[in-house]
Design a protein around this motif. Structure first.
Motif, PDB file in Angstrom:
ATOM      1  N   THR A  26      75.315  23.959 -12.225  1.00  7.75           N
ATOM      2  CA  THR A  26      74.916  22.756 -11.356  1.00  7.75           C
ATOM      3  C   THR A  26      75.132  21.899 -11.207  1.00  7.75           C
ATOM      4  O   THR A  26      75.994  21.657 -11.485  1.00  7.75           O
ATOM      5  CB  THR A  26      72.577  23.469 -10.975  1.00  7.75           C
ATOM      6  OG1 THR A  26      72.957  22.331  -9.951  1.00  7.75           O
ATOM      7  CG2 THR A  26      72.710  22.924 -12.545  1.00  7.75           C
ATOM      8  N   THR A  27      74.694  21.852  -9.934  1.00  3.69           N
ATOM      9  CA  THR A  27      75.390  19.769  -9.144  1.00  3.69           C
ATOM     10  C   THR A  27      74.451  18.427 -10.221  1.00  3.69           C
ATOM     11  O   THR A  27      74.816  17.820 -10.166  1.00  3.69           O
ATOM     12  CB  THR A  27      75.375  19.544  -7.708  1.00  3.69           C
ATOM     13  OG1 THR A  27      75.089  20.198  -7.406  1.00  3.69           O
ATOM     14  CG2 THR A  27      76.798  20.201  -7.915  1.00  3.69           C
ATOM     15  N   LEU A  28      73.194  19.675 -10.268  1.00  4.15           N
ATOM     16  CA  LEU A  28      72.205  18.547 -10.840  1.00  4.15           C
ATOM     17  C   LEU A  28      71.922  18.686 -12.232  1.00  4.15           C
ATOM     18  O   LEU A  28      72.212  19.129 -13.423  1.00  4.15           O
ATOM     19  CB  LEU A  28      70.574  18.828 -10.454  1.00  4.15           C
ATOM     20  CG  LEU A  28      70.372  19.915  -9.454  1.00  4.15           C
ATOM     21  CD1 LEU A  28      69.376  20.869  -8.416  1.00  4.15           C
ATOM     22  CD2 LEU A  28      70.185  18.892  -8.202  1.00  4.15           C
ATOM     23  N   ALA A  29      72.431  17.329 -12.229  1.00  6.79           N
ATOM     24  CA  ALA A  29      72.631  16.493 -13.933  1.00  6.79           C
ATOM     25  C   ALA A  29      71.460  16.535 -14.203  1.00  6.79           C
ATOM     26  O   ALA A  29      70.132  15.702 -13.961  1.00  6.79           O
ATOM     27  CB  ALA A  29      73.460  15.794 -14.001  1.00  6.79           C
ATOM     28  N   GLY A  30      70.841  16.867 -15.456  1.00  2.00           N
ATOM     29  CA  GLY A  30      69.712  16.542 -15.525  1.00  2.00           C
ATOM     30  C   GLY A  30      69.860  15.627 -17.429  1.00  2.00           C
ATOM     31  O   GLY A  30      70.863  15.100 -17.893  1.00  2.00           O
ATOM     32  N   GLN A  31      68.614  15.617 -18.167  1.00  2.00           N
ATOM     33  CA  GLN A  31      67.955  15.515 -18.848  1.00  2.00           C
ATOM     34  C   GLN A  31      69.057  15.963 -20.463  1.00  2.00           C
ATOM     35  O   GLN A  31      69.510  15.402 -21.276  1.00  2.00           O
ATOM     36  CB  GLN A  31      67.188  14.382 -20.064  1.00  2.00           C
ATOM     37  CG  GLN A  31      66.738  13.640 -19.321  1.00  2.00           C
ATOM     38  CD  GLN A  31      67.519  12.191 -19.829  1.00  2.00           C
ATOM     39  OE1 GLN A  31      67.379  12.340 -21.017  1.00  2.00           O
ATOM     40  NE2 GLN A  31      67.597  11.068 -18.726  1.00  2.00           N
TER      41      GLN A  31
END
Length: 187
Positions: A26-31
Protein backbone atom coordinates in the motif's frame (compact mmCIF):
# COMPACT_ATOMS: atom_id res chain seq x y z
CA UNK A 1 32.86 -50.54 21.62
CA UNK A 2 33.51 -47.44 19.52
CA UNK A 3 30.83 -45.70 17.48
CA UNK A 4 31.65 -43.43 14.60
CA UNK A 5 29.10 -40.91 13.41
CA UNK A 6 29.10 -39.90 9.77
CA UNK A 7 27.66 -36.39 9.86
CA UNK A 8 27.28 -36.32 6.07
CA UNK A 9 24.96 -39.33 6.25
CA UNK A 10 22.64 -37.69 8.80
CA UNK A 11 19.59 -35.82 7.48
CA UNK A 12 19.85 -32.04 7.34
CA UNK A 13 17.83 -30.02 9.83
CA UNK A 14 14.31 -29.44 8.60
CA UNK A 15 13.34 -25.77 8.35
CA UNK A 16 10.02 -25.05 9.95
CA UNK A 17 8.03 -22.45 8.03
CA UNK A 18 8.48 -18.91 9.28
CA UNK A 19 5.53 -17.58 11.28
CA UNK A 20 5.20 -14.26 9.56
CA UNK A 21 2.59 -11.57 9.02
CA UNK A 22 3.37 -8.82 6.50
CA UNK A 23 1.73 -5.47 5.83
CA UNK A 24 -0.12 -5.54 2.51
CA UNK A 25 1.41 -3.49 -0.31
CA UNK A 26 0.00 0.00 0.00
CA UNK A 27 1.07 3.63 -0.18
CA UNK A 28 0.53 4.02 3.57
CA UNK A 29 3.88 3.89 5.33
CA UNK A 30 3.80 2.78 8.95
CA UNK A 31 6.25 2.10 11.75
CA UNK A 32 6.36 -1.63 11.01
CA UNK A 33 6.22 -3.82 7.93
CA UNK A 34 4.82 -6.80 9.78
CA UNK A 35 5.67 -9.28 12.52
CA UNK A 36 7.78 -12.42 12.94
CA UNK A 37 7.16 -15.06 15.61
CA UNK A 38 10.26 -17.28 15.84
CA UNK A 39 10.15 -20.74 17.43
CA UNK A 40 13.23 -20.09 19.58
CA UNK A 41 15.81 -17.46 20.53
CA UNK A 42 18.45 -19.11 18.34
CA UNK A 43 19.08 -16.65 15.49
CA UNK A 44 21.27 -19.09 13.59
CA UNK A 45 18.44 -21.63 13.52
CA UNK A 46 15.60 -19.14 12.94
CA UNK A 47 16.96 -16.72 10.32
CA UNK A 48 17.21 -19.19 7.39
CA UNK A 49 13.45 -19.84 7.36
CA UNK A 50 12.69 -16.12 7.69
CA UNK A 51 15.06 -15.22 4.84
CA UNK A 52 13.65 -18.01 2.65
CA UNK A 53 10.09 -16.77 3.20
CA UNK A 54 11.02 -13.17 2.44
CA UNK A 55 13.29 -13.89 -0.53
CA UNK A 56 10.19 -14.82 -2.55
CA UNK A 57 8.23 -11.66 -1.77
CA UNK A 58 10.84 -9.01 -0.98
CA UNK A 59 14.01 -10.16 -2.70
CA UNK A 60 17.28 -11.41 -1.23
CA UNK A 61 17.83 -10.31 2.37
CA UNK A 62 21.51 -9.46 2.90
CA UNK A 63 21.67 -7.96 6.40
CA UNK A 64 19.79 -8.23 9.68
CA UNK A 65 20.02 -6.01 12.73
CA UNK A 66 18.83 -6.96 16.23
CA UNK A 67 19.09 -5.77 19.81
CA UNK A 68 21.27 -8.32 21.67
CA UNK A 69 19.10 -8.03 24.78
CA UNK A 70 16.56 -10.50 23.36
CA UNK A 71 19.02 -12.96 21.78
CA UNK A 72 21.50 -14.98 23.88
CA UNK A 73 23.91 -15.37 20.93
CA UNK A 74 24.15 -13.03 17.94
CA UNK A 75 26.22 -14.66 15.19
CA UNK A 76 28.11 -12.44 12.75
CA UNK A 77 26.87 -14.39 9.75
CA UNK A 78 24.23 -17.02 9.03
CA UNK A 79 24.28 -19.33 6.00
CA UNK A 80 21.04 -18.97 4.07
CA UNK A 81 20.15 -20.92 0.90
CA UNK A 82 23.12 -20.12 -1.29
CA UNK A 83 24.25 -16.87 0.34
CA UNK A 84 25.41 -15.41 3.62
CA UNK A 85 23.25 -13.20 5.80
CA UNK A 86 25.26 -10.65 7.79
CA UNK A 87 23.92 -10.06 11.31
CA UNK A 88 24.58 -6.90 13.29
CA UNK A 89 23.43 -5.76 16.69
CA UNK A 90 22.77 -2.39 18.28
CA UNK A 91 21.77 -1.83 21.88
CA UNK A 92 20.03 1.41 20.82
CA UNK A 93 17.64 -0.52 18.57
CA UNK A 94 14.17 -1.34 19.90
CA UNK A 95 14.57 -4.80 21.49
CA UNK A 96 11.23 -5.91 20.03
CA UNK A 97 12.22 -5.09 16.45
CA UNK A 98 14.23 -6.80 13.72
CA UNK A 99 15.57 -4.71 10.83
CA UNK A 100 16.08 -6.43 7.47
CA UNK A 101 18.07 -4.95 4.60
CA UNK A 102 18.23 -5.86 0.92
CA UNK A 103 20.43 -4.39 -1.82
CA UNK A 104 17.59 -4.40 -4.31
CA UNK A 105 14.49 -3.40 -2.39
CA UNK A 106 15.40 -1.55 0.80
CA UNK A 107 14.64 -1.85 4.50
CA UNK A 108 11.88 -3.51 6.48
CA UNK A 109 11.17 -3.38 10.19
CA UNK A 110 9.44 -6.36 11.79
CA UNK A 111 8.01 -6.75 15.26
CA UNK A 112 9.64 -9.79 16.89
CA UNK A 113 7.14 -11.70 19.00
CA UNK A 114 8.88 -13.67 21.77
CA UNK A 115 8.84 -17.43 21.07
CA UNK A 116 7.18 -18.18 24.42
CA UNK A 117 4.16 -15.98 23.61
CA UNK A 118 0.77 -17.70 23.81
CA UNK A 119 -0.81 -18.27 20.37
CA UNK A 120 -3.78 -15.94 21.00
CA UNK A 121 -1.48 -13.07 22.02
CA UNK A 122 0.83 -13.76 19.06
CA UNK A 123 -2.15 -13.64 16.69
CA UNK A 124 -3.22 -10.25 18.10
CA UNK A 125 0.33 -8.91 17.78
CA UNK A 126 0.78 -10.24 14.24
CA UNK A 127 -2.47 -8.61 13.15
CA UNK A 128 -1.63 -5.28 14.83
CA UNK A 129 1.86 -5.13 13.31
CA UNK A 130 0.50 -5.70 9.80
CA UNK A 131 -1.94 -2.76 9.81
CA UNK A 132 -0.99 -0.44 6.93
CA UNK A 133 0.03 3.04 8.06
CA UNK A 134 0.07 2.19 11.78
CA UNK A 135 2.00 4.71 13.87
CA UNK A 136 2.53 2.25 16.74
CA UNK A 137 6.14 1.21 17.28
CA UNK A 138 7.20 -2.32 18.25
CA UNK A 139 7.66 -1.48 21.94
CA UNK A 140 4.23 0.15 22.11
CA UNK A 141 2.54 -2.89 20.57
CA UNK A 142 4.26 -5.19 23.05
CA UNK A 143 3.30 -2.96 26.01
CA UNK A 144 -0.31 -2.80 24.76
CA UNK A 145 -0.43 -6.59 24.49
CA UNK A 146 0.77 -6.99 28.06
CA UNK A 147 -2.16 -4.86 29.22
CA UNK A 148 -4.65 -6.48 26.83
CA UNK A 149 -3.52 -10.00 27.71
CA UNK A 150 -3.72 -9.26 31.43
CA UNK A 151 -7.25 -7.87 30.97
CA UNK A 152 -8.38 -10.94 29.04
CA UNK A 153 -6.86 -13.31 31.61
CA UNK A 154 -8.50 -11.34 34.45
CA UNK A 155 -11.92 -11.49 32.76
CA UNK A 156 -11.54 -15.22 32.11
CA UNK A 157 -10.51 -15.83 35.73
CA UNK A 158 -13.47 -13.78 36.99
CA UNK A 159 -15.81 -15.74 34.73
CA UNK A 160 -14.47 -19.04 36.11
CA UNK A 161 -14.58 -17.81 39.73
CA UNK A 162 -18.22 -16.85 39.37
CA UNK A 163 -19.14 -20.16 37.80
CA UNK A 164 -19.97 -18.37 34.57
CA UNK A 165 -22.52 -16.05 36.24
CA UNK A 166 -23.43 -12.75 34.63
CA UNK A 167 -22.14 -9.55 36.22
CA UNK A 168 -24.28 -6.59 37.16
CA UNK A 169 -23.21 -3.10 36.14
CA UNK A 170 -21.86 -2.73 39.69
CA UNK A 171 -19.48 -5.70 39.37
CA UNK A 172 -21.60 -8.05 41.49
CA UNK A 173 -22.57 -11.44 40.05
CA UNK A 174 -26.25 -11.94 39.38
CA UNK A 175 -27.68 -14.93 41.20
CA UNK A 176 -30.42 -16.97 39.57
CA UNK A 177 -32.98 -15.26 41.81
CA UNK A 178 -31.86 -11.84 40.56
CA UNK A 179 -32.74 -12.70 36.97
CA UNK A 180 -36.21 -11.58 35.91
CA UNK A 181 -38.89 -14.19 35.38
CA UNK A 182 -39.72 -14.93 31.77
CA UNK A 183 -43.29 -14.93 30.47
CA UNK A 184 -43.60 -18.64 31.22
CA UNK A 185 -42.21 -18.30 34.76
CA UNK A 186 -38.83 -19.91 34.06
CA UNK A 187 -35.57 -18.27 35.10
Amino acid sequence: MTTTLDRAAQPAAVLRPARLSLTPKTTLAGQLDGAWWPYSRDLEAELPALAAALDETWGRITRVSVNPGRWPVVPRTVAVAGHVLHVGWFTEQDPDKLILLSYTVGRWDLLVIPPETEPAAAARLMAAAAIPGSVLAAGVLMANEIVTGRGIRDREAAWEDEGGACMSTFGEPFGRSALPLSANGWR
